[in-house]
Design a protein around this motif. Structure first.
Motif, mmCIF file in Angstrom:
data_model
loop_
_atom_site.group_PDB
_atom_site.id
_atom_site.type_symbol
_atom_site.label_atom_id
_atom_site.label_comp_id
_atom_site.label_asym_id
_atom_site.label_seq_id
_atom_site.Cartn_x
_atom_site.Cartn_y
_atom_site.Cartn_z
ATOM 1 N N THR A 71 -18.263 39.187 -44.582
ATOM 2 C CA THR A 71 -18.264 40.250 -43.580
ATOM 3 C C THR A 71 -19.610 40.257 -42.874
ATOM 4 N N SER A 72 -19.590 40.075 -41.563
ATOM 5 C CA SER A 72 -20.823 39.906 -40.785
ATOM 6 C C SER A 72 -21.746 41.110 -40.891
ATOM 7 N N PRO A 73 -23.070 40.878 -41.017
ATOM 8 C CA PRO A 73 -23.755 39.579 -41.196
ATOM 9 C C PRO A 73 -23.512 39.044 -42.595
ATOM 10 N N SER A 74 -23.111 37.792 -42.676
ATOM 11 C CA SER A 74 -22.620 37.266 -43.946
ATOM 12 C C SER A 74 -23.116 35.849 -44.208
ATOM 13 N N VAL A 75 -22.852 35.411 -45.419
ATOM 14 C CA VAL A 75 -23.140 34.017 -45.779
ATOM 15 C C VAL A 75 -22.309 33.092 -44.906
ATOM 16 N N GLN A 76 -21.086 33.508 -44.614
ATOM 17 C CA GLN A 76 -20.218 32.684 -43.780
ATOM 18 C C GLN A 76 -20.784 32.527 -42.373
ATOM 19 N N ASP A 77 -21.505 33.541 -41.882
ATOM 20 C CA ASP A 77 -22.173 33.416 -40.580
ATOM 21 C C ASP A 77 -23.216 32.297 -40.620
ATOM 22 N N THR A 78 -23.961 32.234 -41.714
ATOM 23 C CA THR A 78 -24.952 31.172 -41.867
ATOM 24 C C THR A 78 -24.277 29.813 -41.928
ATOM 25 N N VAL A 79 -23.141 29.743 -42.640
ATOM 26 C CA VAL A 79 -22.374 28.491 -42.702
ATOM 27 C C VAL A 79 -21.965 28.071 -41.291
ATOM 28 N N THR A 80 -21.512 29.033 -40.491
ATOM 29 C CA THR A 80 -21.097 28.731 -39.121
ATOM 30 C C THR A 80 -22.270 28.209 -38.297
ATOM 31 N N GLU A 81 -23.434 28.839 -38.437
ATOM 32 C CA GLU A 81 -24.617 28.394 -37.701
ATOM 33 C C GLU A 81 -24.985 26.963 -38.077
ATOM 34 N N LEU A 82 -24.936 26.659 -39.371
ATOM 35 C CA LEU A 82 -25.272 25.307 -39.815
ATOM 36 C C LEU A 82 -24.206 24.305 -39.378
ATOM 37 N N SER A 83 -22.953 24.733 -39.354
ATOM 38 C CA SER A 83 -21.881 23.850 -38.892
ATOM 39 C C SER A 83 -22.067 23.518 -37.411
ATOM 40 N N LEU A 84 -22.477 24.513 -36.635
ATOM 41 C CA LEU A 84 -22.757 24.265 -35.220
ATOM 42 C C LEU A 84 -23.942 23.315 -35.064
ATOM 43 N N ALA A 85 -24.948 23.481 -35.932
ATOM 44 C CA ALA A 85 -26.099 22.565 -35.895
ATOM 45 C C ALA A 85 -25.649 21.146 -36.219
ATOM 46 N N SER A 86 -24.746 21.008 -37.199
ATOM 47 C CA SER A 86 -24.226 19.686 -37.554
ATOM 48 C C SER A 86 -23.457 19.079 -36.391
ATOM 49 N N SER A 87 -22.699 19.921 -35.688
ATOM 50 C CA SER A 87 -21.955 19.444 -34.528
ATOM 51 C C SER A 87 -22.906 18.981 -33.428
ATOM 52 N N ARG A 88 -23.987 19.718 -33.221
ATOM 53 C CA ARG A 88 -24.973 19.313 -32.220
ATOM 54 C C ARG A 88 -25.626 17.993 -32.598
ATOM 55 N N LEU A 89 -25.872 17.807 -33.883
ATOM 56 C CA LEU A 89 -26.441 16.537 -34.336
ATOM 57 C C LEU A 89 -25.492 15.386 -34.062
ATOM 58 N N SER A 90 -24.217 15.604 -34.314
ATOM 59 C CA SER A 90 -23.219 14.557 -34.061
ATOM 60 C C SER A 90 -23.131 14.236 -32.574
ATOM 61 N N ASP A 91 -23.131 15.283 -31.743
ATOM 62 C CA ASP A 91 -23.077 15.067 -30.295
ATOM 63 C C ASP A 91 -24.310 14.309 -29.811
ATOM 64 N N ALA A 92 -25.470 14.693 -30.357
ATOM 65 C CA ALA A 92 -26.709 14.011 -29.963
ATOM 66 C C ALA A 92 -26.677 12.551 -30.391
ATOM 67 N N ALA A 93 -26.137 12.283 -31.581
ATOM 68 C CA ALA A 93 -26.044 10.900 -32.057
ATOM 69 C C ALA A 93 -25.139 10.079 -31.150
ATOM 70 N N THR A 94 -24.028 10.669 -30.726
ATOM 71 C CA THR A 94 -23.100 9.964 -29.830
ATOM 72 C C THR A 94 -23.755 9.660 -28.492
ATOM 73 N N THR A 95 -24.431 10.681 -27.932
ATOM 74 C CA THR A 95 -25.118 10.495 -26.648
ATOM 75 C C THR A 95 -26.213 9.439 -26.757
ATOM 76 N N ASN A 96 -26.984 9.510 -27.837
ATOM 77 C CA ASN A 96 -28.070 8.543 -28.018
ATOM 78 C C ASN A 96 -27.541 7.127 -28.191
ATOM 79 N N THR A 97 -26.420 6.975 -28.883
ATOM 80 C CA THR A 97 -25.834 5.649 -29.075
ATOM 81 C C THR A 97 -25.397 5.059 -27.738
ATOM 82 N N ALA A 98 -24.753 5.899 -26.896
ATOM 83 C CA ALA A 98 -24.325 5.426 -25.581
ATOM 84 C C ALA A 98 -25.534 5.026 -24.732
ATOM 85 N N THR A 99 -26.583 5.853 -24.772
ATOM 86 C CA THR A 99 -27.805 5.543 -24.025
ATOM 87 C C THR A 99 -28.447 4.265 -24.554
ATOM 88 N N GLN A 100 -28.444 4.125 -25.866
ATOM 89 C CA GLN A 100 -29.031 2.942 -26.494
ATOM 90 C C GLN A 100 -28.291 1.671 -26.063
#
Length: 531
Positions: free
Chosen positions: A453-482
């Motif tokens: 129930t917000s603010p919750s541990v699950q909120d933190t999980v969501t924030e970290l999941s979004l960070a992981s998604s951003r890392l994946s997107d950045a890796a994809t973009t960097n690979t294409a640029t590379q």
């Protein structure tokens, strides 16, 4: 004086032919090197106008390689943190669900809930000590120190390297419960029986029962119960008077059995607790009751006899409420206080708080110290956003934050909720087990709701999941640029095998022809020409 060297006839042509042969030989060597190495040139100077582009591409590729290594490590760290926090949230929600279901079978579930909560607490603490590549995940910017102590040390305390005894959570809970209950075990209230004298010196009649709150009590007391106001009565036999606190005197009320009540007549009053909640007690007149009743009093042979019975039931009710609702509140408050502590709160003197008693038996809070109390969280504890304590550069202009502290309020609340159940649940043989179970369950569920129930541990999980998604997107973009940069660099530096081979064959033929013509001309003379 300038000397002019002699000029032999035909020497110009000879020199020119020699220069052309040397040039062809050098071109042959260059093409042979290109064919064997696959490179246009062995130095950037040999790339001509493409050297600036090649140098820039090489620098960008080197940076992208570094970003890729950082992203890979950060993805591992973030994914492990998501898994660990998901486990903490699951442990909290499963315990909360178990408490809700246990209300249907309290006798069977008190022991089970207690055992399950302690196991879940140990599992949650283990999850918060997760590491990746030798770096701890939940210590904020401090990745080298184990952020959370083990469950045994947290619960039972330990002795430090200097020989100081450090109190664990069980000790803090015991201190808080004892201070709240008071010596009479009724929430630090003073009950005056019929015919007795109240703390303020008032003599009660044989039909009166009095209750006076602790001298240090306020509307929201620090310890024990406080009177919320005047009792209410039904019927004409029972009356009540209330005196609010003032002029150095604590609040009090008196219940009077003016005439014999009828069955069903009752008196109701509300008590405030230190956590800001309240509990209401109702005592009802009955023809006969059990001597241990906490809700009904027997109508006696006279008003004074009824008052005596009312006093006995009131005593039972206050002790039962103190032993259930107030004890559960004390346990939850002590657990919350304990899990809110860190090196920063110790320095500020805000947590953990220990209970001490003066010579008059009055309790008070004093700041705990690292030399007398277990500090469960050992990681970094600054005032910054926890996510900002760990970050990774994913491009020249972008970073991704994925830091976590184990003492974030939502996580600490779940741990406090688990500890409240583990330490607060009664034994199944306790006569007041049902009331205690309900009281502990209510407090614990409020804390455990921080799992989802917000603010919750699950909120933190969501924030970290979004960070992981951003890392994946950045890796994809960097690979294409590379890939794009590498193709550009290959177009500048790499020599096409088929084209080089064709040029080399053509040059070999030209050079061989030149050698043959030069050899023939070297044999030409006037005699050979005339003949």
């Amino acid at each position: 004086m300038t000397t002019i060297s002699p000029f032999a006839a035909g020497s110009y042509i000879v020199n020119r032919n020699t220069s052309q042969l040397v040039t062809l030989k050098n071109q042959l060597n260059d093409l042979s090197t290109q064919l064997s190495s696959g490179q246009v040139a062995q130095t950037y100077g040999g790339l001509g106008t493409g050297r600036s582009t090649a140098l820039s591409a090489q620098a960008s590729l080197s940076a992208l390689t570094g970003y890729a290594a950082g992203i890979t490590a950060a993805q591992t760290r973030t994914n492990l943190a998501v898994t660990s926090l998901t486990q903490v949230a699951t442990l909290g929600t499963s315990t909360k669900t178990g408490l809700e279901n246990g209300l249907q079978s309290t006798t069977l579930d008190t022991t089970a809930s207690k055992s399950l909560a302690q196991n879940n607490l140990e599992s949650a603490l283990d999850a918060l000590n997760q590491s990746a590549g030798g770096s701890y995940l939940f210590g904020g910017s401090d990745t080298s120190t184990q952020p959370v102590l083990d469950a045994d040390t947290i619960l039972n305390g330990t002795t430090d390297s200097s020989g100081n005894a450090l109190a664990g959570l069980k000790t803090l809970v015991s201190e808080q419960v004892d201070a709240d209950l008071g010596t009479a075990g009724n929430g630090r209230l003073t009950q005056t029986s019929p015919g007795g004298t109240t703390p303020s010196g008032t003599m009660l009649s044989a039909t009166q029962v009095g209750v006076t709150e602790d001298a240090s009590a306020r509307a929201t007391p620090s310890f024990g119960f406080a009177l919320a106001g005047a009792p209410t009565t039904t019927g004409s036999g029972l009356t009540a008077t209330y005196a609010a606190a003032g002029s150095g005197k604590p609040a009090s009320f008196t219940i009077n059995v003016a005439t014999q009540p009828t069955v069903g007549d009752n008196v109701t009053f509300t008590l405030n607790l230190p956590d800001g909640t309240s509990t209401t007690l109702t005592l009802t007149a009955a023809a006969t009751v059990d001597a241990t009743s906490t809700t009904s009093f027997a109508i006696g042979s006279s008003a004074s006899a009824t008052a005596t019975n009312l006093s006995a039931t009131l005593n039972n009710a206050l002790k039962a409420s103190a032993g259930s609702t107030l004890t559960a509140s004390a346990t939850a408050r002590a657990a919350t206080n304990f899990f809110s502590a860190s090196s920063a709160t110790v320095a500020a003197g805000t947590a953990p708080l220990r209970v001490t008693t003066d010579a008059n038996g009055e309790p008070s809070y004093t700041p705990g110290k690292a030399t007398d109390t277990v500090i469960w969280y050992q990681g970094e504890d600054g005032n910054t956003d926890p996510r900002s304590t760990q970050s990774v550069q994913v491009s020249a202009t972008s970073t991704v934050q994925m830091g976590v502290r184990a003492n974030e309020s939502s996580i600490a609340n779940v741990l406090a909720g688990l500890a409240t159940v583990a330490l607060g649940m009664p034994s199944s043989s306790d006569a007041n087990a049902s009331a205690i179970y309900n009281a502990v369950s209510s407090r614990a569920q409020t804390l455990l709701s921080s799992a989802d129930t917000s603010p919750s541990v699950q909120d933190t999980v969501t924030e970290l999941s979004l960070a992981s998604s951003r890392l994946s997107d950045a890796a994809t973009t960097n690979t294409a640029t590379q890939n794009t940069l590498q193709n550009t660099l290959d177009g500048i530096e790499q020599a096409p095998t088929e084209e080089v081979a064709t040029k080399l064959l053509d040059l070999q033929n030209r050079l061989q022809a030149s050698y043959q013509i030069t050899a023939s001309l070297s044999k030409l003379s006037l005699v050979n020409y005339i003949s």
